[in-house]
Design a protein around this motif. Sequence first.
Motif, mmCIF file in Angstrom:
data_model
loop_
_atom_site.group_PDB
_atom_site.id
_atom_site.type_symbol
_atom_site.label_atom_id
_atom_site.label_comp_id
_atom_site.label_asym_id
_atom_site.label_seq_id
_atom_site.Cartn_x
_atom_site.Cartn_y
_atom_site.Cartn_z
ATOM 1 N N GLU A 45 0.828 -1.201 0.000
ATOM 2 C CA GLU A 45 0.000 0.000 0.000
ATOM 3 C C GLU A 45 0.870 1.263 0.000
ATOM 4 O OE1 GLU A 45 -3.135 0.160 -0.324
ATOM 5 O OE2 GLU A 45 -3.664 -1.950 -0.083
ATOM 6 N N PRO A 46 0.419 2.333 -0.692
ATOM 7 C CA PRO A 46 1.204 3.575 -0.750
ATOM 8 C C PRO A 46 1.577 4.135 0.624
ATOM 9 C CG PRO A 46 -0.542 3.631 -2.381
ATOM 10 C CD PRO A 46 -0.761 2.402 -1.570
ATOM 11 N N PHE A 47 0.645 4.055 1.608
ATOM 12 C CA PHE A 47 0.953 4.629 2.926
ATOM 13 C C PHE A 47 2.078 3.838 3.623
ATOM 14 C CE2 PHE A 47 -2.604 1.683 3.593
ATOM 15 C CZ PHE A 47 -2.149 0.894 4.639
ATOM 16 N N ASN A 48 2.202 2.531 3.303
ATOM 17 C CA ASN A 48 3.306 1.740 3.849
ATOM 18 C C ASN A 48 4.630 2.096 3.170
ATOM 19 O OD1 ASN A 48 2.103 0.187 5.884
ATOM 20 N ND2 ASN A 48 1.248 -1.245 4.381
ATOM 21 N N ILE A 49 4.567 2.399 1.886
ATOM 22 C CA ILE A 49 5.787 2.778 1.154
ATOM 23 C C ILE A 49 6.356 4.079 1.711
ATOM 24 C CG2 ILE A 49 6.698 3.511 -1.095
ATOM 25 C CD1 ILE A 49 4.692 1.607 -2.402
ATOM 26 N N VAL A 50 5.505 5.092 1.885
ATOM 27 C CA VAL A 50 6.014 6.403 2.320
ATOM 28 C C VAL A 50 6.504 6.368 3.768
ATOM 29 C CG1 VAL A 50 4.558 7.655 0.688
ATOM 30 C CG2 VAL A 50 3.720 7.244 3.014
ATOM 31 N N SER A 51 5.986 5.437 4.572
ATOM 32 C CA SER A 51 6.429 5.367 5.964
ATOM 33 C C SER A 51 7.676 4.509 6.133
ATOM 34 C CB SER A 51 5.308 4.813 6.850
ATOM 35 O OG SER A 51 5.024 3.468 6.505
ATOM 36 N N ALA A 52 7.999 3.693 5.096
ATOM 37 C CA ALA A 52 9.129 2.763 5.228
ATOM 38 C C ALA A 52 10.346 3.167 4.409
ATOM 39 C CB ALA A 52 8.690 1.353 4.828
ATOM 40 N N VAL A 53 10.141 3.611 3.170
ATOM 41 C CA VAL A 53 11.278 3.823 2.253
ATOM 42 C C VAL A 53 11.904 5.194 2.489
ATOM 43 C CG1 VAL A 53 11.999 3.886 -0.156
ATOM 44 C CG2 VAL A 53 10.181 2.315 0.548
ATOM 45 N N ASN A 54 13.218 5.194 2.729
ATOM 46 C CA ASN A 54 13.964 6.452 2.895
ATOM 47 C C ASN A 54 14.571 6.943 1.598
ATOM 48 O OD1 ASN A 54 13.450 6.410 5.633
ATOM 49 N ND2 ASN A 54 15.396 5.422 6.154
ATOM 50 N N LEU A 55 15.080 5.984 0.787
ATOM 51 C CA LEU A 55 15.828 6.379 -0.407
ATOM 52 C C LEU A 55 15.802 5.244 -1.413
ATOM 53 C CD1 LEU A 55 19.018 8.350 -0.744
ATOM 54 C CD2 LEU A 55 19.215 5.984 -1.454
ATOM 55 N N VAL A 56 15.704 5.613 -2.704
ATOM 56 C CA VAL A 56 15.798 4.641 -3.796
ATOM 57 C C VAL A 56 16.938 5.078 -4.707
ATOM 58 C CG1 VAL A 56 14.608 3.496 -5.690
ATOM 59 C CG2 VAL A 56 13.301 4.270 -3.705
ATOM 60 N N MET A 57 17.811 4.140 -5.046
ATOM 61 C CA MET A 57 18.965 4.474 -5.878
ATOM 62 C C MET A 57 19.040 3.525 -7.073
ATOM 63 S SD MET A 57 22.966 4.779 -4.744
ATOM 64 C CE MET A 57 23.349 3.036 -4.614
ATOM 65 N N ALA A 58 19.013 4.102 -8.271
ATOM 66 C CA ALA A 58 19.215 3.321 -9.496
ATOM 67 C C ALA A 58 20.658 3.502 -9.940
ATOM 68 C CB ALA A 58 18.263 3.798 -10.592
ATOM 69 N N GLN A 59 21.236 2.476 -10.561
ATOM 70 C CA GLN A 59 22.627 2.618 -10.990
ATOM 71 C C GLN A 59 22.929 1.807 -12.236
ATOM 72 O OE1 GLN A 59 24.372 0.774 -7.200
ATOM 73 N NE2 GLN A 59 25.796 0.023 -8.766
ATOM 74 N N ARG A 60 23.981 2.227 -12.917
ATOM 75 C CA ARG A 60 24.545 1.528 -14.070
ATOM 76 C C ARG A 60 26.070 1.634 -13.966
ATOM 77 N NH1 ARG A 60 19.868 0.946 -14.319
ATOM 78 N NH2 ARG A 60 18.442 0.992 -16.093
ATOM 79 N N LEU A 61 26.765 0.749 -14.673
ATOM 80 C CA LEU A 61 28.221 0.813 -14.738
ATOM 81 C C LEU A 61 28.632 1.130 -16.170
ATOM 82 C CD1 LEU A 61 29.359 -2.232 -12.550
ATOM 83 C CD2 LEU A 61 29.489 0.189 -11.973
ATOM 84 N N ALA A 62 29.408 2.190 -16.335
ATOM 85 C CA ALA A 62 29.922 2.577 -17.647
ATOM 86 C C ALA A 62 31.425 2.374 -17.663
ATOM 87 C CB ALA A 62 29.594 4.042 -17.950
ATOM 88 N N ARG A 63 31.968 2.038 -18.829
ATOM 89 C CA ARG A 63 33.414 1.867 -18.927
ATOM 90 C C ARG A 63 34.124 3.214 -18.778
ATOM 91 N NH1 ARG A 63 34.296 -1.331 -24.387
ATOM 92 N NH2 ARG A 63 32.547 -0.006 -25.001
ATOM 93 N N ARG A 64 35.224 3.172 -18.050
ATOM 94 C CA ARG A 64 36.009 4.380 -17.770
ATOM 95 C C ARG A 64 37.076 4.549 -18.849
ATOM 96 N NH1 ARG A 64 37.229 7.008 -12.745
ATOM 97 N NH2 ARG A 64 36.108 5.370 -11.601
ATOM 98 N N LEU A 65 37.230 5.782 -19.356
ATOM 99 C CA LEU A 65 38.249 6.056 -20.368
ATOM 100 C C LEU A 65 39.646 5.788 -19.838
ATOM 101 C CD1 LEU A 65 36.978 9.348 -22.039
ATOM 102 C CD2 LEU A 65 37.683 7.298 -23.279
ATOM 103 N N CYS A 66 40.489 5.231 -20.688
ATOM 104 C CA CYS A 66 41.892 5.015 -20.323
ATOM 105 C C CYS A 66 42.602 6.366 -20.237
ATOM 106 C CB CYS A 66 42.576 4.129 -21.361
ATOM 107 S SG CYS A 66 44.360 3.976 -21.136
ATOM 108 N N SER A 67 43.237 6.644 -19.111
ATOM 109 C CA SER A 67 43.893 7.941 -18.917
ATOM 110 C C SER A 67 45.142 8.093 -19.784
ATOM 111 C CB SER A 67 44.272 8.116 -17.434
ATOM 112 O OG SER A 67 45.136 7.073 -17.022
#
Length: 568
Positions: free
Chosen positions: A440-462
């Motif tokens: 339920e939405p009211f349970n989500i807002v009372s429980a979740v502090n933060l959501v983080m999405a991520q991806r990994l990209a290749r790093r350029l060779c220095s």
Amino acid sequence: MAAAKFQLPLLGLAKCLVDNELLTEEIIRKAMDESHRDHIPFLVYLVGKKLVKAEAVAVIASLEFGVPLLDLNAIDLTDIPLDLVGQKLIEQHHVLPLFKRGNKLFVAMSDPADPTALGEIKFNSRLNTEAILVEENKLAKAIESILEASDTSMDDLDDDLGNLEFADTDNKDDDIVGKGSDDAPIVKFVNKVLLDGIKKGASDLHFEAYEKIFRIRFRGDGILYEYARPPMNIATRLVSRIKVMSKMDIAERRVPQDGRIKLKISKTKAIDFRVNSCPTLFGEKIVMRILDSSNAEMGIEKLGFEPDQQELFTHAINRPYGMVLVTGPTGSGKTVSLYTGLNMINRVGTNISTAEDPVEITVEGINQVNMNPKAGLTFAVALKAFLRQDPDIIMVGEIRDLETASIAVKAAQTGHLVLSTLHTNDAPQTINRLMQMGIEPFNIVSAVNLVMAQRLARRLCSQCKAPGDYPKELLIKYGFSEEELDKITIYKAVGCDMCNNGYKGRVGMYQVMPITANIKKLILAGGNAMELADLSKKEGINDLRASGILKIKQGITTIEEVDRVTEE
């Protein structure tokens, strides 16, 4: 009357310590005798016995002998030229090569009055040597950490591929493949593949059978590339050898199997491989994931967070209760991010339990549980057990169903910090996924502090990256302003001997979305993922593509990489 015992005059550092009244001659001579007896360098003995402070010795020795004093903490130890000196000399003389300039090698020492060390290093490295003074306690710590990481070099292991040590190997099974003279080449070949995978920094090794070929591919920096094509007539023996090593049933070829290998590459370092077999049309495919626990100890600064994102994530995992969710596809670095966070809050006074399928990274001080659905040990069952064991922090490998989600939400609402992952494309979609599961939405807002999405990209060779010639219209379409284009350089991948097609390593791109008051209102009003995404942008939260564009501006990655891992 007995003749007085003749004593040689004090020289070098010993004389310096007496002259500056740091220690008496009697203590110095006793320490010299005992350090000689125990085969310990003189200064190492003094500091280890707490007879003198390392900082005081370093300052006085620098003034006395005219040697520059350096804070070793300011040096990046990952770049030091160990190959120019070797482990034996480092241990014998208690020194550390720091850097090379032309034909001169600069060596860190805590005792600059030791001419033997510099002479032997000069002879072995064929370079002129110059001492740099460092504090003994910092030098000892640096040498210990470096020798632990490279106790046995990978090149040395190549000379003895048939005798590598695998932990918990079942000798009975090992007699089937690998002990006979006919199978010795198979053993050596498999060992070489594993070692090459580690040396090349691969995350996964693929052994694949087709109708006319058998090939081995490595996944490096997120991209698969071909490593070798062994003869087809040894394909079955190769697969059998891997199955024996990972304690699978070599007679069963009709259903997938899971196994694990622990390869001891030195006395202090071991690498785990998570192994899975799957029957295909022309034989079994084996995929081995390399699990290196040191990845979770790299520090949050190296993950790729922007300063504001790092602050949000750090604040969320240090809260006493609530839920932190990390989302992204398989292989996007979610586990490393979670364990980096867990390492930051892993303290003696905190009870941390994790439920994973399977445990990929083992960490001392954290109670880790492997899921076993066949035995009835599921995420939901493990969570219920954790809540009866006085937990402070709970990590759930993945929220897959309503039961697990409900228990996790209730735990977050009742004074526990809960960390978990989901498979969604971005942070706003994660909220909708929880609603679709039945939370339920009211349970989500009372429980979740933060959501983080991520991806990994290749790093350029220095070493080889170069300015790219991109059309101005294209860059403006990407979101660059005309004013920015005059001030920044957009780089492209080139390729050299030090990298893989212009890339070396990977960097994270993040969308870190705290559940603010406005976002809570929208969730309670039934807002969809698009509305949540629009609101988070208005609140200054970068989505994944915006984070990727920041990495382009910083010269860390390329437009092509951001296109590959994010969607417009």
